[in-house]
Design an enzyme around this catalytic site. Sequence first.
Site, PDB file in Angstrom:
ATOM      1  N   HIS A  29       0.857  -1.188   0.000  1.00  8.43           N
ATOM      2  CA  HIS A  29       0.000   0.000   0.000  1.00  8.43           C
ATOM      3  C   HIS A  29       0.884   1.226   0.000  1.00  8.43           C
ATOM      4  O   HIS A  29       1.940   1.235   0.637  1.00  8.43           O
ATOM      5  CB  HIS A  29      -0.907   0.009   1.239  1.00  8.43           C
ATOM      6  CG  HIS A  29      -2.074   0.916   1.114  1.00  8.43           C
ATOM      7  ND1 HIS A  29      -2.003   2.261   1.389  1.00  8.43           N
ATOM      8  CD2 HIS A  29      -3.348   0.674   0.705  1.00  8.43           C
ATOM      9  CE1 HIS A  29      -3.179   2.801   1.169  1.00  8.43           C
ATOM     10  NE2 HIS A  29      -4.016   1.875   0.743  1.00  8.43           N
ATOM     11  N   ASP A  86      -7.949  -5.439   0.129  1.00  6.72           N
ATOM     12  CA  ASP A  86      -8.408  -6.324  -0.938  1.00  6.72           C
ATOM     13  C   ASP A  86      -7.985  -7.781  -0.753  1.00  6.72           C
ATOM     14  O   ASP A  86      -8.460  -8.652  -1.467  1.00  6.72           O
ATOM     15  CB  ASP A  86      -7.886  -5.827  -2.297  1.00  6.72           C
ATOM     16  CG  ASP A  86      -8.558  -4.531  -2.698  1.00  6.72           C
ATOM     17  OD1 ASP A  86      -9.785  -4.487  -2.647  1.00  6.72           O
ATOM     18  OD2 ASP A  86      -7.858  -3.571  -3.046  1.00  6.72           O
TER      19      ASP A  86
HETATM   20  C1  SDX Z   1      -6.399  -0.135  -2.786  1.00  9.40           C
HETATM   21  O1  SDX Z   1      -4.493   4.305  -1.985  1.00  9.40           O
HETATM   22  C2  SDX Z   1      -5.459   3.775  -1.353  1.00  9.40           C
HETATM   23  O2  SDX Z   1      -5.834   4.217  -0.303  1.00  9.40           O
HETATM   24  C3  SDX Z   1      -6.113   2.597  -2.051  1.00  9.40           C
HETATM   25  C4  SDX Z   1      -7.123   1.737  -1.232  1.00  9.40           C
HETATM   26  C5  SDX Z   1      -8.430   2.482  -0.975  1.00  9.40           C
HETATM   27  O3  SDX Z   1      -9.141   2.095  -0.068  1.00  9.40           O
HETATM   28  O4  SDX Z   1      -8.761   3.402  -1.748  1.00  9.40           O
HETATM   29  O5  SDX Z   1      -6.549   1.329  -0.003  1.00  9.40           O
HETATM   30  C6  SDX Z   1      -7.551   0.478  -2.033  1.00  9.40           C
HETATM   31  O6  SDX Z   1      -6.186   0.251  -3.916  1.00  9.40           O
HETATM   32  C7  SDX Z   1      -5.515  -1.165  -2.127  1.00  9.40           C
HETATM   33  C8  SDX Z   1      -4.333  -1.590  -2.967  1.00  9.40           C
HETATM   34  C9  SDX Z   1      -4.732  -2.717  -3.904  1.00  9.40           C
HETATM   35  N1  SDX Z   1      -3.666  -3.108  -4.828  1.00  9.40           N
HETATM   36  C10 SDX Z   1      -3.005  -4.260  -4.752  1.00  9.40           C
HETATM   37  O7  SDX Z   1      -3.215  -5.066  -3.838  1.00  9.40           O
HETATM   38  C11 SDX Z   1      -2.078  -4.545  -5.892  1.00  9.40           C
HETATM   39  C12 SDX Z   1      -0.740  -5.037  -5.360  1.00  9.40           C
HETATM   40  N2  SDX Z   1      -0.052  -3.944  -4.708  1.00  9.40           N
HETATM   41  C13 SDX Z   1       0.676  -3.026  -5.423  1.00  9.40           C
HETATM   42  O8  SDX Z   1       0.866  -3.090  -6.777  1.00  9.40           O
HETATM   43  C14 SDX Z   1       1.283  -1.834  -4.699  1.00  9.40           C
HETATM   44  O9  SDX Z   1       1.698  -2.233  -3.438  1.00  9.40           O
HETATM   45  C15 SDX Z   1       0.380  -0.592  -4.624  1.00  9.40           C
HETATM   46  C16 SDX Z   1      -0.092  -0.131  -6.010  1.00  9.40           C
HETATM   47  C17 SDX Z   1      -0.819  -0.849  -3.753  1.00  9.40           C
HETATM   48  C18 SDX Z   1       1.202   0.553  -4.004  1.00  9.40           C
HETATM   49  O10 SDX Z   1       2.228   0.926  -4.885  1.00  9.40           O
HETATM   50  P1  SDX Z   1       3.381   1.943  -4.474  1.00  9.40           P
HETATM   51  O11 SDX Z   1       3.054   2.723  -3.290  1.00  9.40           O
HETATM   52  O12 SDX Z   1       3.734   2.717  -5.707  1.00  9.40           O
HETATM   53  O13 SDX Z   1       4.555   0.971  -4.064  1.00  9.40           O
HETATM   54  P2  SDX Z   1       5.850   0.689  -4.879  1.00  9.40           P
HETATM   55  O14 SDX Z   1       5.476   0.211  -6.224  1.00  9.40           O
HETATM   56  O15 SDX Z   1       6.719   1.917  -4.802  1.00  9.40           O
HETATM   57  O16 SDX Z   1       6.497  -0.503  -4.093  1.00  9.40           O
HETATM   58  C19 SDX Z   1       7.680  -0.427  -3.330  1.00  9.40           C
HETATM   59  C20 SDX Z   1       8.405  -1.717  -3.519  1.00  9.40           C
HETATM   60  C21 SDX Z   1       8.754  -1.976  -4.980  1.00  9.40           C
HETATM   61  O17 SDX Z   1       9.902  -2.800  -4.973  1.00  9.40           O
HETATM   62  P3  SDX Z   1      11.342  -2.109  -5.268  1.00  9.40           P
HETATM   63  O18 SDX Z   1      11.255  -1.443  -6.605  1.00  9.40           O
HETATM   64  O19 SDX Z   1      11.599  -1.126  -4.150  1.00  9.40           O
HETATM   65  O20 SDX Z   1      12.314  -3.280  -5.261  1.00  9.40           O
HETATM   66  O21 SDX Z   1       7.592  -2.837  -3.118  1.00  9.40           O
HETATM   67  C22 SDX Z   1       7.333  -3.677  -4.263  1.00  9.40           C
HETATM   68  C23 SDX Z   1       7.602  -2.797  -5.477  1.00  9.40           C
HETATM   69  O22 SDX Z   1       7.935  -3.592  -6.607  1.00  9.40           O
HETATM   70  N3  SDX Z   1       5.943  -4.055  -4.185  1.00  9.40           N
HETATM   71  C24 SDX Z   1       5.480  -5.285  -4.392  1.00  9.40           C
HETATM   72  C25 SDX Z   1       4.106  -5.238  -4.167  1.00  9.40           C
HETATM   73  N4  SDX Z   1       3.763  -3.987  -3.832  1.00  9.40           N
HETATM   74  C26 SDX Z   1       4.881  -3.267  -3.864  1.00  9.40           C
HETATM   75  N5  SDX Z   1       6.107  -6.406  -4.742  1.00  9.40           N
HETATM   76  C27 SDX Z   1       5.345  -7.510  -4.874  1.00  9.40           C
HETATM   77  N6  SDX Z   1       4.011  -7.544  -4.674  1.00  9.40           N
HETATM   78  C28 SDX Z   1       3.373  -6.421  -4.303  1.00  9.40           C
HETATM   79  N7  SDX Z   1       2.065  -6.437  -4.098  1.00  9.40           N
END
Ligand code: SDX
Length: 434
Positions: free
Chosen positions: A311, A369
Amino acid sequence: MSGSAKRSVTITLDGTNKSSQLPLVEGTIGPAVADIRRIYGDLGIFTYDPGYGATAACESKITYIDGDAGVLLYRGYPIEQLAEHSTFLEVAYLLMNGDLPKPAELRGFEMGVLRHTMLHEQIRQFYNGFRRDAHPMAVMCGVVGALSAFYHDSLDINNPEHRRISAFRLIAKMPTIAAWAHKYNSGQPFMYPRNDLGYAENFLHMFNAVPTEPYKVNPILAKAMDLIMILHADHEQNASTSTVRLSGSTGANPFACIAAGIASLWGPAHGGANEAVLKMLAEIGHVRNIPEFLSEVKDKGSHTKLMGFGHRVYKNYDPRAKIIQKACHDVLGELGIKDDPLLDLAMELEKIALNDKYFVDRKLYPNVDFYSGIILKAMGFPTSMFTALFAVSRTVGWISQWSEMIEDPEQRIGRPRQVYTGPTQRDYVPPGRR
Ligand code: SDX
């Protein structure tokens, strides 16, 4: 801005004698924000923050999140207390009006919502334009956008009464729109709303009932549905809410703005994740396949994510995920489902991920989720409906945030700037000389 600025932060442009003193505005809780509005005038520079990781785009009094502590407050009330004691319509009143209602205020609000649950009969025809297998979110985007063509009497965004009636219409009609999207998919007759039922109950009635036999809403399911709606009602400046605010900043009508919010919610990185979690669990199939799946997630080249994890704001357990996880056990128990292989798989996946260095280092925890799809599936919803249910619940947050924005005296059209890295000015070259 209504917050006070007792401190400031000064930025100096290297190699010049130019500096900009930026007021540091304190909210009631949370980090202070540097008000950078004068930075371009003072220094001739913009700020750069793709994804808005460090940028407050607005002032708001609605929802507060402490992502490190895993705290979520609606108008100051902890989500855990609202989940335990409140109802969705009471939470809707709270989000829209700022305080919990007195009993008579709640009754008036509930009546206001329930009186608007029907859709215009011509909207029925609208559904026939979709393919039978249309995704419910595609239908929701289209039908909600189309509402603006039916309510010319309430589209003056500067008229508080128009804003109020549009809000009631949107909150009241979303369950009908979503339930009918499902009925259209399944080829069953549309069921009209029943205003003697509660909000969640009425939705379950329109979703499950058929005209040929009586249908009694299961109170366990109605209670679970109401809880799920409370948990999804608002979440400050997430992508879809920001989309609603940005669309609304142009003066677009609220139906168009909420349709834009629905489109934004649909993506798998946002509200579409609940559907994606179930697809992921189905693909993993068995606990023994978890290590292989997580290796794929950790491989940067694979673009595979652990859906329902991570998140932007929470660097701790999402408090909503904890509540839904418990509700999953309660609902399965009350429905007499002794073993749910999906829940077992999800819990094992969570346990392994939470002990894996990759997820620990990045502070990746289950979000709302991760478990919502499992409970929705147990309640009999097809996966394609999951994000539509999120949209029904989030409409309250969207419309509250939209109204707050319209009432904000500092509101201007949302118009970000950029750092341009394309070609500098050059002369047109005729086709034969290229
Ligand atoms: C919702 O914003 C809100 O408030 C949203 C929400 C609401 O109520 O409105 O809470 C609802 O949208 C929940 C989120 C649902 N999405 C997912 O579950 C999809 C999986 N998660 C992600 O793709 C991700 O974590 C996000 C989109 C939720 C957040 O993305 P960020 O903040 O841009 O995080 P990031 O991409 O900068 O991640 C940091 C690191 C990265 O690795 P590095 O490049 O540092 O090596 O963490 C990794 C990312 O690749 N990473 C993940 C991951 N989430 C982040 N790696 C594997 N699996 C994941 N799920």
